[in-house]
Write a protein that holds these residues in place. Structure first.
Motif, PDB file in Angstrom:
ATOM      1  N   VAL A 167     -12.679   5.193  11.588  1.00 38.71           N
ATOM      2  CA  VAL A 167     -13.610   4.005  12.478  1.00 38.71           C
ATOM      3  C   VAL A 167     -15.052   4.552  12.534  1.00 38.71           C
ATOM      4  N   ARG A 197      -0.438 -11.662  16.888  1.00 37.10           N
ATOM      5  CA  ARG A 197      -1.166 -10.180  17.287  1.00 37.10           C
ATOM      6  C   ARG A 197      -2.160 -10.861  18.450  1.00 37.10           C
ATOM      7  N   SER A 227      -7.569   6.081   7.765  1.00 33.48           N
ATOM      8  CA  SER A 227      -8.502   4.977   8.182  1.00 33.48           C
ATOM      9  C   SER A 227      -9.504   5.650   9.153  1.00 33.48           C
ATOM     10  N   PRO A 247      -7.980  -4.802  16.802  1.00 30.66           N
ATOM     11  CA  PRO A 247      -8.644  -4.985  15.650  1.00 30.66           C
ATOM     12  C   PRO A 247      -8.002  -4.469  14.438  1.00 30.66           C
ATOM     13  N   THR A 280       0.930  -1.261   0.114  1.00 30.68           N
ATOM     14  CA  THR A 280      -0.059   0.054   0.131  1.00 30.68           C
ATOM     15  C   THR A 280       1.025   1.284  -0.096  1.00 30.68           C
ATOM     16  N   GLU A 288       2.337   4.084   8.778  1.00 26.50           N
ATOM     17  CA  GLU A 288       1.061   3.752   8.605  1.00 26.50           C
ATOM     18  C   GLU A 288       0.086   4.853   8.606  1.00 26.50           C
ATOM     19  N   THR A 301       1.309   3.212   2.374  1.00 27.84           N
ATOM     20  CA  THR A 301       1.848   3.417   3.622  1.00 27.84           C
ATOM     21  C   THR A 301       2.820   2.414   4.112  1.00 27.84           C
ATOM     22  N   ALA A 331      -6.504  -6.110   6.769  1.00 25.64           N
ATOM     23  CA  ALA A 331      -5.070  -6.263   6.791  1.00 25.64           C
ATOM     24  C   ALA A 331      -4.434  -5.333   7.760  1.00 25.64           C
ATOM     25  N   PRO A 361      -6.172  -0.293  20.288  1.00 24.37           N
ATOM     26  CA  PRO A 361      -5.262  -0.920  21.166  1.00 24.37           C
ATOM     27  C   PRO A 361      -3.697  -0.647  20.445  1.00 24.37           C
ATOM     28  N   GLY A 362      -3.802  -0.333  19.219  1.00 21.99           N
ATOM     29  CA  GLY A 362      -2.491   0.108  18.804  1.00 21.99           C
ATOM     30  C   GLY A 362      -1.816   1.191  19.447  1.00 21.99           C
ATOM     31  N   THR A 381     -17.421  -1.152  16.168  1.00 28.53           N
ATOM     32  CA  THR A 381     -17.096  -0.258  15.283  1.00 28.53           C
ATOM     33  C   THR A 381     -15.889  -0.942  14.321  1.00 28.53           C
ATOM     34  N   VAL A 382     -15.783  -0.546  13.093  1.00 29.98           N
ATOM     35  CA  VAL A 382     -14.736  -1.011  12.226  1.00 29.98           C
ATOM     36  C   VAL A 382     -13.810   0.251  11.558  1.00 29.98           C
ATOM     37  N   ALA A 383     -12.659  -0.108  11.417  1.00 32.75           N
ATOM     38  CA  ALA A 383     -11.926   0.888  10.536  1.00 32.75           C
ATOM     39  C   ALA A 383     -11.690   0.796   9.360  1.00 32.75           C
TER      40      ALA A 383
HETATM   41  O1  TXA Z   1      -1.457   2.021   6.675  1.00 34.55           O
HETATM   42  C1  TXA Z   1      -2.147   1.247   7.330  1.00 34.55           C
HETATM   43  O2  TXA Z   1      -3.031   1.429   8.248  1.00 34.55           O
HETATM   44  C2  TXA Z   1      -1.633  -0.247   7.308  1.00 34.55           C
HETATM   45  C3  TXA Z   1      -1.863  -0.472   5.903  1.00 34.55           C
HETATM   46  C4  TXA Z   1      -1.568  -2.098   5.602  1.00 34.55           C
HETATM   47  O3  TXA Z   1      -3.296  -0.246   5.454  1.00 34.55           O
HETATM   48  N1  TXA Z   1      -2.211  -1.007   8.221  1.00 34.55           N
HETATM   49  C5  TXA Z   1      -1.993  -0.961   9.499  1.00 34.55           C
HETATM   50  O4  TXA Z   1      -2.681  -1.827  10.427  1.00 34.55           O
HETATM   51  O5  TXA Z   1      -1.171  -0.170  10.153  1.00 34.55           O
HETATM   52  P1  TXA Z   1      -2.281  -2.125  11.815  1.00 34.55           P
HETATM   53  O6  TXA Z   1      -3.131  -3.521  12.226  1.00 34.55           O
HETATM   54  O7  TXA Z   1      -0.872  -2.455  12.099  1.00 34.55           O
HETATM   55  O8  TXA Z   1      -2.893  -1.068  12.735  1.00 34.55           O
HETATM   56  C6  TXA Z   1      -4.201  -0.780  12.778  1.00 34.55           C
HETATM   57  C7  TXA Z   1      -4.507   0.258  13.647  1.00 34.55           C
HETATM   58  C8  TXA Z   1      -4.424  -0.252  15.096  1.00 34.55           C
HETATM   59  O9  TXA Z   1      -3.795   0.653  15.933  1.00 34.55           O
HETATM   60  C9  TXA Z   1      -5.737  -0.650  15.617  1.00 34.55           C
HETATM   61  O10 TXA Z   1      -5.873  -0.685  17.090  1.00 34.55           O
HETATM   62  C10 TXA Z   1      -6.362   0.492  14.946  1.00 34.55           C
HETATM   63  O11 TXA Z   1      -5.898   0.678  13.765  1.00 34.55           O
HETATM   64  N2  TXA Z   1      -8.067   0.201  14.771  1.00 34.55           N
HETATM   65  C11 TXA Z   1      -8.416  -0.774  13.884  1.00 34.55           C
HETATM   66  N3  TXA Z   1      -9.793  -1.036  14.186  1.00 34.55           N
HETATM   67  C12 TXA Z   1     -10.262  -0.135  15.062  1.00 34.55           C
HETATM   68  C13 TXA Z   1     -11.569   0.056  15.792  1.00 34.55           C
HETATM   69  N4  TXA Z   1     -12.499  -0.265  15.261  1.00 34.55           N
HETATM   70  N5  TXA Z   1     -11.466   0.991  16.649  1.00 34.55           N
HETATM   71  C14 TXA Z   1     -10.243   1.570  17.073  1.00 34.55           C
HETATM   72  N6  TXA Z   1      -9.066   1.414  16.527  1.00 34.55           N
HETATM   73  C15 TXA Z   1      -8.908   0.541  15.383  1.00 34.55           C
END
Ligand code: TXA
Ligand code: MG
Length: 327
Positions: free
Chosen positions: A98, A52, A96, A57, A27, A178, A29, A139, A227-228, A115-117
């Motif tokens: 939410v 993980r 992204s 999420p 991507t 990211e 990012t 992903a 949680p990230g 919720t969904v991102a």
């Molecule tokens: O740039 C990006 O976002 C990359 C590329 C692959 O798209 N993806 C990425 O995913 O960085 P990840 O899983 O490493 O980070 C996702 C972040 C995490 O901090 C997670 O907690 C947050 O997004 N997240 C996902 N769904 C969420 C939700 N429903 N509510 C709050 N935080 C959410």
């Protein structure tokens, strides 16, 4: 194995995802580790491969706006949809959002949250893959949990090895950090992770925005809105500090410097120096930062020292990642 970004390989990749497999793809990012977002078993493999925690999420990646209705609940929150209308000018791109989740998305994707991102990547390879898939692709970044995100296909291979059979190579990621994560289910909206769509960009379209975890949610991993946001994240194996955190007289024998150029260009006393920008150009710093950390991490150093920048614009996201790598 690494596969070049050709129409045949995109077809192959889409077929693998359709059959419930996971794979890595580029991507703008960072590289992602994808699975069909509607297939709970396939998504569960992602958590296993990355190690993980199940409470973190994933982001769901889409090709076009008509897919949005399959992923979010259009009836759940009028306020959230109004905000979405004002901010979706940044799509496709590194943002992204939410939003309330559509029941079609399995709980494993959202770690049980309601919720969904979602995001629409702008990388042509990601877009070609998502178009070929037709289903949304969940992903996370294609690294082991709590490690530095990959910005090349080789980074993915180095880190995940035979845990991933198929890596689609779309070159080095242009943004290199990211995506920005913004929650639209709170009022005012809350910035959960800074990124290349900056706080200033968001504020200019939405007005007031909160940043970071809500005060009552601090310091409790399960209770964090994202949680990230966990403090220690993005860590290389080698100890990493921000420039100035340790006095040069206290440096161990083998120290690497990641320099942003500019005024702090003094590089005496370092075993290796990597200059990722000559004039503190933050776009350049962001795009090369993770690659430089990956490379230094393979040099058997005792310490990595990284330059710092002001926490505004893209600098907020750069310093967020660096502080967490150094935590
Ligand atoms: O740039 C990006 O976002 C990359 C590329 C692959 O798209 N993806 C990425 O995913 O960085 P990840 O899983 O490493 O980070 C996702 C972040 C995490 O901090 C997670 O907690 C947050 O997004 N997240 C996902 N769904 C969420 C939700 N429903 N509510 C709050 N935080 C959410
Ligand atoms: Mg990640």
């Amino acid at each position: 194995m690494i596969y070049p970004l050709t129409p045949e390989n995109i077809k192959k990749a889409a077929a693998l995802l359709a059959s419930g497999e996971t794979l890595a793809f580029p991507t703008e990012t960072v590289y992602g580790l994808g699975a069909n977002a509607f297939n709970a078993e396939a998504v569960a493999k992602i958590f296993e491969i990355k190690g993980r925690p199940s409470f973190n999420p994933l982001i769901v990646h889409l090709y076009c706006e008509t897919q949005l209705q399959e992923v979010i609940d259009l009836n759940a929150s009028v306020a959230a949809l109004e905000l979405l209308d004002k901010i979706k000018i940044f799509w496709p791109g590194p943002l992204s959002l939410v939003l309330p989740k559509n029941p079609r998305i399995p709980a494993v994707v959202t770690a049980g949250l309601d919720t969904v991102a979602v995001r629409f990547p702008s990388h042509p390879g990601a877009r070609a893959l998502l178009e070929a898939c037709k289903f949304p692709v969940a992903a996370p970044s294609a690294n082991l949990s709590n490690r530095v995100s990959p910005t090349t296909a080789q980074h993915v291979l180095d880190e995940l090895g035979d845990r991933v059979d198929f890596i689609l190579d779309g070159g080095a990621c242009q943004v290199g950090l990211e995506s920005t994560v913004l929650s639209l289910v709170e009022s005012p909206p809350r910035l959960l992770r800074p990124g290349a769509i900056t706080l200033e960009d968001l504020t200019s379209h939405l007005g007031k925005i909160e940043s970071g975890p809500a005060p009552h949610q601090q310091h409790t991993p399960q209770g964090l809105p994202s949680p990230g946001m966990l403090k220690r994240h993005y860590a290389p194996r080698t100890k990493i500090v921000l420039r100035g955190q340790i006095e040069p007289k206290d440096y161990p024998p083998k120290v690497g410097l990641i320099s942003f150029g500019g005024t702090s260009a003094d590089s005496n006393g370092f075993t290796i120096v990597t200059t990722i920008s000559h004039h503190q150009d933050l776009d350049e710093v962001a795009s090369k930062l993770f690659g430089a950390i990956h490379a230094m991490d393979n040099q058997n150093l005792d310490l990595i020292v990284v330059d710092t920048c002001a926490e505004k614009g893209l600098g907020l996201a750069i310093m967020d990642r660096l502080k967490r790598a150094a935590a």
